[in-house]
Design an enzyme around this catalytic site. Sequence first.
Site, PDB file in Angstrom:
ATOM      1  N   GLY A   1      85.030  71.884 103.902  1.00  0.00           N
ATOM      2  CA  GLY A   1      85.056  70.651 104.656  1.00  0.00           C
ATOM      3  C   GLY A   1      84.175  69.783 103.847  1.00  0.00           C
ATOM      4  O   GLY A   1      84.284  69.678 102.769  1.00  0.00           O
TER       5      GLY A   1
ATOM      6  N   GLU B   1      63.151  78.045 116.568  1.00  0.00           N
ATOM      7  CA  GLU B   1      64.471  77.967 117.682  1.00  0.00           C
ATOM      8  C   GLU B   1      65.487  77.931 116.673  1.00  0.00           C
ATOM      9  O   GLU B   1      65.663  77.488 115.901  1.00  0.00           O
ATOM     10  CB  GLU B   1      64.222  76.897 118.420  1.00  0.00           C
ATOM     11  N   PHE B   2      66.579  78.949 117.526  1.00  0.00           N
ATOM     12  CA  PHE B   2      67.983  79.073 116.654  1.00  0.00           C
ATOM     13  C   PHE B   2      68.895  78.535 117.596  1.00  0.00           C
ATOM     14  O   PHE B   2      70.100  78.921 116.859  1.00  0.00           O
ATOM     15  CB  PHE B   2      68.058  80.646 116.361  1.00  0.00           C
TER      16      PHE B   2
ATOM     17  N   CYS C   1      69.339  69.674 110.994  1.00  0.00           N
ATOM     18  CA  CYS C   1      68.617  70.800 110.430  1.00  0.00           C
ATOM     19  C   CYS C   1      68.681  71.213 109.313  1.00  0.00           C
ATOM     20  O   CYS C   1      67.937  71.216 108.111  1.00  0.00           O
ATOM     21  CB  CYS C   1      68.940  71.916 111.541  1.00  0.00           C
TER      22      CYS C   1
ATOM     23  N   ARG D   1      72.989  62.530 113.382  1.00  0.00           N
ATOM     24  CA  ARG D   1      72.081  62.465 112.171  1.00  0.00           C
ATOM     25  C   ARG D   1      72.560  63.124 111.040  1.00  0.00           C
ATOM     26  O   ARG D   1      73.125  64.333 111.074  1.00  0.00           O
ATOM     27  CB  ARG D   1      70.911  63.306 112.612  1.00  0.00           C
TER      28      ARG D   1
ATOM     29  N   LYS E   1      72.074  76.349 118.704  1.00  0.00           N
ATOM     30  CA  LYS E   1      72.894  75.379 117.995  1.00  0.00           C
ATOM     31  C   LYS E   1      73.399  74.411 119.062  1.00  0.00           C
ATOM     32  O   LYS E   1      73.882  74.650 120.148  1.00  0.00           O
ATOM     33  CB  LYS E   1      74.449  75.961 117.699  1.00  0.00           C
ATOM     34  N   GLU E   2      73.345  73.063 118.622  1.00  0.00           N
ATOM     35  CA  GLU E   2      73.644  72.134 119.408  1.00  0.00           C
ATOM     36  C   GLU E   2      75.234  72.089 119.642  1.00  0.00           C
ATOM     37  O   GLU E   2      76.102  72.582 118.948  1.00  0.00           O
ATOM     38  CB  GLU E   2      73.768  70.613 118.784  1.00  0.00           C
TER      39      GLU E   2
ATOM     40  N   TYR F   1      83.855  77.898 106.093  1.00  0.00           N
ATOM     41  CA  TYR F   1      84.784  76.880 106.395  1.00  0.00           C
ATOM     42  C   TYR F   1      84.672  75.603 105.161  1.00  0.00           C
ATOM     43  O   TYR F   1      83.402  75.187 105.223  1.00  0.00           O
ATOM     44  CB  TYR F   1      84.890  76.421 107.629  1.00  0.00           C
TER      45      TYR F   1
ATOM     46  N   LYS G   1      79.168  67.403 114.085  1.00  0.00           N
ATOM     47  CA  LYS G   1      79.982  68.352 114.313  1.00  0.00           C
ATOM     48  C   LYS G   1      80.488  68.321 115.960  1.00  0.00           C
ATOM     49  O   LYS G   1      80.173  67.419 116.440  1.00  0.00           O
ATOM     50  CB  LYS G   1      79.320  69.768 114.156  1.00  0.00           C
TER      51      LYS G   1
HETATM   52  N1  LIG Z   1      68.512  69.949 117.263  1.00  0.00           N
HETATM   53  C1  LIG Z   1      68.815  71.183 116.886  1.00  0.00           C
HETATM   54  O1  LIG Z   1      69.836  71.886 116.909  1.00  0.00           O
HETATM   55  C2  LIG Z   1      67.343  72.282 116.247  1.00  0.00           C
HETATM   56  C3  LIG Z   1      67.588  73.576 116.353  1.00  0.00           C
HETATM   57  C4  LIG Z   1      66.701  74.469 116.076  1.00  0.00           C
HETATM   58  C5  LIG Z   1      65.492  73.724 115.787  1.00  0.00           C
HETATM   59  N2  LIG Z   1      65.357  72.527 115.690  1.00  0.00           N
HETATM   60  C6  LIG Z   1      64.027  71.809 115.511  1.00  0.00           C
HETATM   61  O2  LIG Z   1      63.324  71.666 116.567  1.00  0.00           O
HETATM   62  C7  LIG Z   1      62.717  70.497 116.399  1.00  0.00           C
HETATM   63  C8  LIG Z   1      62.770  69.304 117.361  1.00  0.00           C
HETATM   64  O3  LIG Z   1      64.541  69.001 116.952  1.00  0.00           O
HETATM   65  P1  LIG Z   1      65.168  68.011 118.140  1.00  0.00           P
HETATM   66  O4  LIG Z   1      66.532  68.012 117.472  1.00  0.00           O
HETATM   67  O5  LIG Z   1      65.168  68.789 119.567  1.00  0.00           O
HETATM   68  O6  LIG Z   1      64.596  66.877 118.023  1.00  0.00           O
HETATM   69  P2  LIG Z   1      64.638  65.336 118.465  1.00  0.00           P
HETATM   70  O7  LIG Z   1      64.500  64.504 117.787  1.00  0.00           O
HETATM   71  O8  LIG Z   1      65.896  65.527 119.458  1.00  0.00           O
HETATM   72  O9  LIG Z   1      63.676  65.329 119.797  1.00  0.00           O
HETATM   73  C9  LIG Z   1      62.221  65.145 119.443  1.00  0.00           C
HETATM   74  C10 LIG Z   1      61.532  64.524 120.679  1.00  0.00           C
HETATM   75  O10 LIG Z   1      60.021  64.438 120.651  1.00  0.00           O
HETATM   76  C11 LIG Z   1      59.453  63.449 121.183  1.00  0.00           C
HETATM   77  N3  LIG Z   1      58.282  63.286 120.841  1.00  0.00           N
HETATM   78  C12 LIG Z   1      57.742  62.703 119.403  1.00  0.00           C
HETATM   79  N4  LIG Z   1      56.349  62.708 119.622  1.00  0.00           N
HETATM   80  C13 LIG Z   1      55.961  63.419 120.617  1.00  0.00           C
HETATM   81  C14 LIG Z   1      54.756  63.430 121.290  1.00  0.00           C
HETATM   82  N5  LIG Z   1      53.559  63.199 120.563  1.00  0.00           N
HETATM   83  N6  LIG Z   1      54.403  64.050 122.246  1.00  0.00           N
HETATM   84  C15 LIG Z   1      55.777  64.103 123.192  1.00  0.00           C
HETATM   85  N7  LIG Z   1      56.898  63.766 122.660  1.00  0.00           N
HETATM   86  C16 LIG Z   1      57.166  63.382 121.272  1.00  0.00           C
HETATM   87  C17 LIG Z   1      60.563  62.268 120.876  1.00  0.00           C
HETATM   88  O11 LIG Z   1      60.640  61.101 121.834  1.00  0.00           O
HETATM   89  C18 LIG Z   1      62.068  63.391 121.043  1.00  0.00           C
HETATM   90  O12 LIG Z   1      62.473  63.007 122.273  1.00  0.00           O
HETATM   91  C19 LIG Z   1      62.913  70.002 114.802  1.00  0.00           C
HETATM   92  O13 LIG Z   1      61.725  70.488 114.157  1.00  0.00           O
HETATM   93  C20 LIG Z   1      64.164  70.770 114.848  1.00  0.00           C
HETATM   94  O14 LIG Z   1      64.050  70.882 113.265  1.00  0.00           O
HETATM   95  C21 LIG Z   1      66.259  71.732 116.134  1.00  0.00           C
END
Ligand SMILES: NC(=O)c1ccc[n+]([C@@H]2O[C@H](COP(=O)([O-])OP(=O)(O)OC[C@H]3O[C@@H](n4cnc5c(N)ncnc54)[C@H](O)[C@@H]3O)[C@@H](O)[C@H]2O)c1
Length: 459
Positions: free
Chosen positions: A266, A156-157, A273, A341, A159-160, A264, A334
């Site tokens: 900073g 997944e790409f 990530c 985190r 951005k929050e 940028y 950001k």
């Molecule tokens: N946050 C981002 O911007 C982003 C963007 C691209 C990719 N990613 C990747 O996506 C993945 C998830 O990131 P995120 O930021 O959404 O994580 P997050 O921590 O916000 O969410 C993870 C969720 O999974 C739940 N969980 C854990 N174990 C579980 C299980 N066995 N069954 C059901 N639910 C369970 C947790 O309670 C939590 O709600 C990571 O690998 C991250 O690197 C994140």
Amino acid sequence: MKLTMVGTGYVGLVTGVCFANTGNDVVCLDVVQDKVDQINRGECPIYEPGLTDLMKRNLKAGRLVATLDKDLAYEDAEMIFICVGTPSGADGKADLKYVMQAADDIAAVIKRLGSGQTPKTVVVKSTVPVGTTLAVRDRIRQTVGDLPFTVGDNPEFLKEGDAIIDFNKPDRVVCGVEHPDDPNDLTAKRFQEVYEPFTRNGHPIFIMDIPSAEMVKYASNNFLATKISFINEMAMLCEQFGANINRVREGMCSDSRIGHKFLYPGLGYGGSCFPKDTLAVIGMGDQAGFDTQLSQAVHDVNQRQRKLFFDKILAHYSGSLAGKTLAFWGIAFKPNTDDVREAPALTLMQLAHEHGANIRAYDSVADKTGKQSLDEMGVPAEIVSDMYDCLEGCDGVVISTDWDEFKAPDFTRMGQRLVERTVFDGRNLYKRDQMAELGFSHHSVGRPSVTQAGEPQRA
Ligand SMILES: NC(=O)c1ccc[n+]([C@@H]2O[C@H](COP(=O)([O-])OP(=O)(O)OC[C@H]3O[C@@H](n4cnc5c(N)ncnc54)[C@H](O)[C@@H]3O)[C@@H](O)[C@H]2O)c1
């Protein structure tokens, strides 16, 4: 299609809501009761612009439900997207325990359903080291024997802060499947079907082998992290030699081969990530017996960046923060997110606290998440609900997140509230001339400091 999202975090919830919005039946599974209850009540457990409305609409239409019930989540699902966290473990490598737990839960349901079931496609959407998706396949296979299922990887790409736009209009969709050259590959067909509404306006979908798909995500994030560390290193040199990084950016980035994006200076990158994905690439190198020198340098420069900025704060107060009170504008890593985190603000607050400072902080969105993290870190901080009130009695303010509301503040009010007119501009938001005219001391990144009478001159 019947879809299940495992994990309702930033990725799982956004993906689930956007897939429901294009007509799929989506179950969002989590292990946290509170999150599940909030979603089913129409309340969003995370801050993400546009998500609450879209979520409510799809809950009302009956296309979206959240649950703790694994059987409900897995029994009918055709595609299961694993979107759980993959944080850095103690050794820096990606910790895959949540991914493997989900794989075990899915395997148990496939086994119980027995023969005659429609094969489920288990998709790893979490960011994982190369080899993980096939390890998930092998792990499920051990439990289910000959029962049918397929696996895929779909990094997944998003951005929050822009997650809905990014998901609905992706630059590209990357899908790893076991047999990319087979026109009848079930996983590829399902990927194409479920992503068709998002790619019909010309956004490409790339079907490729699974290791390459897994690597695309790390290569992309590491490249972006490299750009940030690169410009920060140039900013550091600018400071040493009296150049101005803003001028350097203009001159450098107008080269069409370079461009302006993601360059940028900073406080360095944070978030859930880049820091962990850079470390994961270093970990993959270790595993392969290969020295990932560039990624290591990117990581080291990023760590140093926060330290260098803190050194400026310390130097301004002649090496001691004892008895000083610092205000922080912004806690989130950001703008437009409540995610703290690996936020640079937290590192700076911790260092300031260790050097004896009192901390006051303002963030209109990341106040609760910020307070929780600071409590966990043992850093006492007063969270203030108004940005100007936050400055009351403070010896200086640190601009730690570039939220829009900090870009053109009322400097007169700032000056009235601060005990000492000092701004540590970690995001280079303010013009040096203006700060000098208004009588502020101003320290930023890669630009000469503005100092007022009596303050030691430094670059
Ligand atoms: N946050 C981002 O911007 C982003 C963007 C691209 C990719 N990613 C990747 O996506 C993945 C998830 O990131 P995120 O930021 O959404 O994580 P997050 O921590 O916000 O969410 C993870 C969720 O999974 C739940 N969980 C854990 N174990 C579980 C299980 N066995 N069954 C059901 N639910 C369970 C947790 O309670 C939590 O709600 C990571 O690998 C991250 O690197 C994140």
